[in-house]
Design a protein around this motif. Structure first.
Motif, PDB file in Angstrom:
ATOM      1  N   THR A 192     106.452 -10.846 -19.435  1.00 47.70           N
ATOM      2  CA  THR A 192     106.552 -10.941 -20.903  1.00 47.70           C
ATOM      3  C   THR A 192     106.946  -9.599 -21.512  1.00 47.70           C
ATOM      4  O   THR A 192     107.842  -9.520 -22.362  1.00 47.70           O
ATOM      5  CB  THR A 192     105.201 -11.423 -21.485  1.00 47.70           C
ATOM      6  N   ILE A 193     106.298  -8.534 -21.056  1.00 44.37           N
ATOM      7  CA  ILE A 193     106.582  -7.208 -21.623  1.00 44.37           C
ATOM      8  C   ILE A 193     107.995  -6.749 -21.212  1.00 44.37           C
ATOM      9  O   ILE A 193     108.762  -6.241 -22.028  1.00 44.37           O
ATOM     10  CB  ILE A 193     105.505  -6.187 -21.196  1.00 44.37           C
TER      11      ILE A 193
ATOM     12  N   GLY B 282     121.100 -15.174 -25.142  1.00 40.66           N
ATOM     13  CA  GLY B 282     120.053 -16.194 -25.275  1.00 40.66           C
ATOM     14  C   GLY B 282     120.598 -17.411 -26.011  1.00 40.66           C
ATOM     15  O   GLY B 282     119.843 -18.206 -26.571  1.00 40.66           O
ATOM     16  N   ALA B 283     121.941 -17.558 -25.988  1.00 42.06           N
ATOM     17  CA  ALA B 283     122.622 -18.641 -26.717  1.00 42.06           C
ATOM     18  C   ALA B 283     122.275 -20.014 -26.168  1.00 42.06           C
ATOM     19  O   ALA B 283     122.454 -21.017 -26.856  1.00 42.06           O
ATOM     20  CB  ALA B 283     124.137 -18.429 -26.648  1.00 42.06           C
ATOM     21  N   GLY B 284     121.777 -20.069 -24.925  1.00 44.65           N
ATOM     22  CA  GLY B 284     121.481 -21.360 -24.311  1.00 44.65           C
ATOM     23  C   GLY B 284     120.084 -21.874 -24.636  1.00 44.65           C
ATOM     24  O   GLY B 284     119.686 -22.932 -24.149  1.00 44.65           O
ATOM     25  N   GLY B 285     119.334 -21.158 -25.449  1.00 41.28           N
ATOM     26  CA  GLY B 285     117.967 -21.576 -25.767  1.00 41.28           C
ATOM     27  C   GLY B 285     117.929 -22.462 -27.005  1.00 41.28           C
ATOM     28  O   GLY B 285     118.968 -22.917 -27.511  1.00 41.28           O
ATOM     29  N   PHE B 286     116.713 -22.705 -27.488  1.00 47.30           N
ATOM     30  CA  PHE B 286     116.498 -23.592 -28.644  1.00 47.30           C
ATOM     31  C   PHE B 286     117.253 -23.095 -29.885  1.00 47.30           C
ATOM     32  O   PHE B 286     118.137 -23.771 -30.418  1.00 47.30           O
ATOM     33  CB  PHE B 286     114.985 -23.687 -28.890  1.00 47.30           C
ATOM     34  N   ILE B 287     116.932 -21.875 -30.334  1.00 45.42           N
ATOM     35  CA  ILE B 287     117.565 -21.358 -31.555  1.00 45.42           C
ATOM     36  C   ILE B 287     119.061 -21.134 -31.318  1.00 45.42           C
ATOM     37  O   ILE B 287     119.904 -21.496 -32.139  1.00 45.42           O
ATOM     38  CB  ILE B 287     116.874 -20.052 -32.019  1.00 45.42           C
TER      39      ILE B 287
ATOM     40  N   ALA C 128     103.435  -9.797 -28.582  1.00 51.42           N
ATOM     41  CA  ALA C 128     103.523  -9.241 -29.932  1.00 51.42           C
ATOM     42  C   ALA C 128     103.722  -7.730 -29.887  1.00 51.42           C
ATOM     43  O   ALA C 128     104.489  -7.154 -30.668  1.00 51.42           O
ATOM     44  CB  ALA C 128     102.249  -9.581 -30.706  1.00 51.42           C
ATOM     45  N   CYS C 129     103.027  -7.104 -28.938  1.00 54.34           N
ATOM     46  CA  CYS C 129     103.074  -5.642 -28.845  1.00 54.34           C
ATOM     47  C   CYS C 129     104.460  -5.190 -28.375  1.00 54.34           C
ATOM     48  O   CYS C 129     105.027  -4.230 -28.906  1.00 54.34           O
ATOM     49  CB  CYS C 129     101.977  -5.218 -27.871  1.00 54.34           C
ATOM     50  N   ALA C 130     105.027  -5.912 -27.375  1.00 54.65           N
ATOM     51  CA  ALA C 130     106.378  -5.579 -26.895  1.00 54.65           C
ATOM     52  C   ALA C 130     107.397  -5.783 -28.012  1.00 54.65           C
ATOM     53  O   ALA C 130     108.292  -4.957 -28.213  1.00 54.65           O
ATOM     54  CB  ALA C 130     106.726  -6.450 -25.690  1.00 54.65           C
ATOM     55  N   LYS C 131     107.250  -6.860 -28.755  1.00 53.24           N
ATOM     56  CA  LYS C 131     108.176  -7.139 -29.867  1.00 53.24           C
ATOM     57  C   LYS C 131     108.032  -6.058 -30.946  1.00 53.24           C
ATOM     58  O   LYS C 131     109.013  -5.634 -31.546  1.00 53.24           O
ATOM     59  CB  LYS C 131     107.888  -8.506 -30.491  1.00 53.24           C
ATOM     60  N   GLN C 132     106.791  -5.627 -31.185  1.00 51.08           N
ATOM     61  CA  GLN C 132     106.606  -4.608 -32.223  1.00 51.08           C
ATOM     62  C   GLN C 132     107.280  -3.295 -31.811  1.00 51.08           C
ATOM     63  O   GLN C 132     107.944  -2.643 -32.626  1.00 51.08           O
ATOM     64  CB  GLN C 132     105.116  -4.357 -32.498  1.00 51.08           C
TER      65      GLN C 132
ATOM     66  N   ALA D 157     114.422 -13.890 -24.536  1.00 54.60           N
ATOM     67  CA  ALA D 157     113.007 -13.514 -24.480  1.00 54.60           C
ATOM     68  C   ALA D 157     112.223 -14.530 -23.671  1.00 54.60           C
ATOM     69  O   ALA D 157     112.647 -15.674 -23.526  1.00 54.60           O
ATOM     70  CB  ALA D 157     112.420 -13.494 -25.895  1.00 54.60           C
ATOM     71  N   ILE D 158     111.080 -14.083 -23.154  1.00 49.56           N
ATOM     72  CA  ILE D 158     110.036 -15.036 -22.745  1.00 49.56           C
ATOM     73  C   ILE D 158     109.194 -15.199 -23.998  1.00 49.56           C
ATOM     74  O   ILE D 158     108.646 -14.217 -24.508  1.00 49.56           O
ATOM     75  CB  ILE D 158     109.202 -14.474 -21.576  1.00 49.56           C
TER      76      ILE D 158
END
Ligand code: NAD
Ligand code: UDP
Length: 389
Positions: free
Chosen positions: A112-113, A24-29, A186-190, A98-99
């Motif tokens: 998303t999930i 995910g190096a090409g994204g914002f963060i 949020a649930c997938a991340k949790q 991530a999405i």
């Protein structure tokens, strides 16, 4: 430029150069983290993403001082057998993929999930099986709503920090009902956080989990119709920037009453670098990374962005700077919101001595200067085109 003197960690030990597989190096963060690692450290980055527009300036030309220390690997982690090889030949994996735009959570809940849970599984598996360290990006959204939001509006307990400050090791995760598909993210991340934590507890995985609290700055998301789809809905910074650039009212969802704390991306990246270079202090921990001093309602954010944009662009603001829209109209069915997000900073302070520095006004000033410089001309041309035809 990377310094030639030895880098020391927080305990005074020499930091050896490492190879980092950044997904995910090409994204914002990711783009800011790559920039920091190239400019200030001797580490090597294997940058994995499906896009590289935001890190192109780090990859070309070959004469850049860090040439050879960053390699781009265009691959989709959903289905690419090269991933394990990249993780195996790295000392550390950072997973940012991530999405993560709220407009997708209720309209594309399956994607998303899958993106936030299923696609992260091979990364976790390869790190665990190969005894590799993992820094995984979760979200402050795992806290969901505050306990205080369920109290009567006039309850004095709403003013008690125990009912709204979000603490990594204490606060519960409070989501809305399943038909409120906003909470799919949020649930997938949790669940991936819990799996990583369990890999640590049962199989000794060396991990750190990061919970970003609204990091904002240049290169965040896209401006609809310019470098992203015309109908796309990015996160609030890009939505409001787009409105300001086009001289349209800023849209306040459900009155703009939700509260957020915003942290400048450059401050937040300092925290991530401390985690990378201080494994002994960062491993096994979940860290809130945010700026509790920069709290505003979304309405106040809109007002401040309008003032700051006026200053940096030299243009007066429009007569009606904001309008109210319902969340159903703006995001569609199944949207819900986090009411308030203030991070507790005790753990990151104690382990890494990190504190954010930049005020909301200052971070908006540098970000909106960037937005104006990058997009104002393109927007002018895009607006002029249909009239010319
Ligand atoms: P971003 O969308 O800018 O970056 C994510 C990157 O991952 C994108 O470049 C995307 O192309 C890439 N990606 C997604 N799926 C992929 C796949 N299958 N294979 C390869 N690459 C893939 O988002 P960001 O703001 O940089 O966020 C990074 C991480 O931090 C995410 O995990 C997000 O959930 C988390 N986070 C960020 C914030 C914030 O304030 N920016 C807040 C909470 C959580
Ligand atoms: N929001 C808004 N207008 C917009 C975009 C977002 O009022 O044009 C609100 C949104 O409803 C939420 C807040 O701004 O309350 C922050 O939204 P963002 O997309 O940045 O993500 P979140 O902080 O909810 O993860």
């Amino acid at each position: 430029m990377a310094s030639t003197t030895a880098r020391l960690d927080l305990d005074g030990n020499t930091i050896n150069p490492m190879t980092i597989c950044m997904i995910g190096a090409g994204g914002f963060i990711g783009s800011h983290l790559c920039e920091k690692l190239m400019q200030e450290t001797p580490h090597t980055v294997l940058a994995v993403d499906v896009y590289n527009d935001k890190i192109k300036h780090l990859l070309e030309p070959d004469s850049l001082p860090w040439a050879g220390r960053i390699q781009f690997h265009r691959l989709n982690i959903k289905n690419d057998s090269r991933l394990e090889g990249l993780i195996k030949c790295s000392d550390l994996t950072i997973n940012l993929a991530a999405i993560c735009t709220p407009a997708d959570y209720n309209t594309r809940p399956l994607d998303t999930i899958y993106s936030n849970f299923i696609d992260a599984l091979p990364v976790l598996k390869y790190c665990s099986e190969n005894n590799k360290r993992l820094i995984h990006f979760s979200t402050c959204e795992v806290y969901g709503k505050t306990i205080g939001s369920y109290l009567p509006k006039d309850s004095p307990l709403r003013q008690d920090p125990a009912y709204y400050i979000l603490k990594e090791d204490v606060s519960p995760c409070i989501f809305g009902s399943v038909e409120k598909q906003r909470w799919s993210y949020a649930c997938a991340k949790q669940l991936i956080e819990r799996l990583i934590y369990a890999e640590g507890a049962e199989n000794g995985l060396e991990f750190t989990i990061v919970r970003p609290f609204n990091w904002i700055g240049p290169r965040m998301d896209f401006i609809p119709g310019i470098d992203g789809p015309s109908e796309g809905v990015p996160r609030v910074l890009a939505c409001f920037s787009n409105n300001l650039l086009r001289r349209e009212p800023l849209k306040l969802v459900d009155g703009g009453e939700s509260q957020r704390t915003f942290v400048y991306i450059k401050d937040a990246i300092e925290a991530v670098l401390l985690m990378i270079e201080n494994p002994g202090r960062a491993s096994g921990h979940i860290f809130n990374v945010g700026n509790p001093n920069n709290e505003v309602t979304v309405r106040q954010l809109a007002e401040m962005m309008t003032k700051v944009y006026s200053k940096v662009s030299g243009e007066d603001s429009i007569e009606t700077p904001t309008i109210d829209v319902s969340s159903k109209e703006f995001y569609g069915e199944g949207y819900d919101d986090s009411d308030k997000r203030i991070p507790d900073m005790t753990i990151i302070n104690k382990q890494l001595g990190w504190n954010p520095k930049t005020s909301l006004w200052d971070l908006l000033e540098s970000t909106l200067t960037y937005q104006h410089k990058t997009y104002a001309e393109a927007i002018k041309q895009a607006i002029a085109k249909p009239l010319a035809n």
